[in-house]
Design an enzyme around this catalytic site. Structure first.
Site, short mmCIF file in Angstrom:
data_model
loop_
_atom_site.label_atom_id
_atom_site.label_comp_id
_atom_site.label_asym_id
_atom_site.label_seq_id
_atom_site.Cartn_x
_atom_site.Cartn_y
_atom_site.Cartn_z
N HIS A 219 -15.15 -2.70 -0.95
CA HIS A 219 -14.97 -1.31 -0.54
C HIS A 219 -14.14 -0.60 -1.62
O HIS A 219 -13.36 -1.23 -2.35
CB HIS A 219 -14.22 -1.24 0.78
CG HIS A 219 -15.02 -1.68 1.95
ND1 HIS A 219 -14.68 -1.36 3.25
CD2 HIS A 219 -16.15 -2.43 2.05
CE1 HIS A 219 -15.55 -1.89 4.08
NE2 HIS A 219 -16.46 -2.55 3.38
N GLU B 89 -11.52 1.21 -1.45
CA GLU B 89 -10.07 1.01 -1.31
C GLU B 89 -9.64 -0.35 -1.84
O GLU B 89 -8.62 -0.46 -2.54
CB GLU B 89 -9.64 1.12 0.16
CG GLU B 89 -10.00 2.43 0.82
CD GLU B 89 -11.31 2.38 1.59
OE1 GLU B 89 -11.37 2.98 2.69
OE2 GLU B 89 -12.28 1.74 1.11
N CYS C 119 -11.34 1.36 6.95
CA CYS C 119 -11.76 0.42 7.99
C CYS C 119 -10.61 -0.56 8.29
O CYS C 119 -9.57 -0.50 7.64
CB CYS C 119 -13.00 -0.33 7.52
SG CYS C 119 -12.64 -1.52 6.19
N CYS D 255 -9.55 -2.49 5.02
CA CYS D 255 -8.87 -1.67 4.02
C CYS D 255 -7.53 -1.14 4.53
O CYS D 255 -6.59 -0.99 3.76
CB CYS D 255 -9.79 -0.54 3.59
SG CYS D 255 -11.29 -1.13 2.76
#
Length: 167
Positions: A66, A68, A96, A99
């Site tokens: 991801h 992040e 999420c 993260c």
């Protein structure tokens, strides 16, 4: 997939949360161009971008890639320490659970996200992970910076994906 969104040129903005979110938005545009979910992130320390990334889960076949997570790793490598207390993460969508947890574990000083996710967001949307009572680090969380632009790019991406799948 062709991206109908244009990059934002942050030099036209004041150096504030909107300035740095514009950089994250530009990363989201790059994600779209790679047929990744258009989420972008940058990490800032002392008004300098020290890390920038966009989603790469499809291209890397890695569910942890991801924006992040990639930006946190870059920032830690840049600083030479896993503690990012003096840093701010700017991300185009609420992080999420993974993260959000990484944001706490990295001891980020601040997280600014554009728009919330009531299904999977864990900095207040679906669950306030950063507010667990026994945490030894508190991340300051802010939202709403460039909310419309960042929501629009993700919604447009999934609308086109659904239309293509229906055809």
């Amino acid at each position: 997939m062709l991206c109908p969104f244009q990059k934002i040129f942050p030099s036209e903005l004041l150096r504030d949360d909107r300035y740095f979110m514009a950089h994250a938005f530009n990363e989201a545009v790059e994600a779209w161009k790679e047929d990744e979910v258009p989420i972008g992130a940058v990490i800032v320390r002392n008004d300098e971008i020290i890390a920038s990334a966009h989603n790469r889960t499809v291209g890397t076949k890695d569910p942890t890639a991801h924006a992040e997570m990639l930006a946190i790793t870059q920032a830690a490598n840049f600083i030479g320490d896993w503690r990012l207390n003096e840093c701010t993460l700017y991300v185009t969508k609420e992080p999420c659970p993974m993260c959000s947890g990484a944001s706490v574990m990295a001891r980020l000083g601040k997280v600014v996200f554009a728009w919330g996710d009531p299904k999977m967001g864990c900095l207040g949307g679906a669950f306030p992970l950063h507010d667990l009572p026994k945490l030894n680090h508190r991340v300051n969380v802010f939202s709403g910076v460039m909310e419309e632009e960042c929501r629009s790019i993700i919604q447009a991406y999934f609308k086109i994906k659904r239309q293509s799948a229906a055809e």
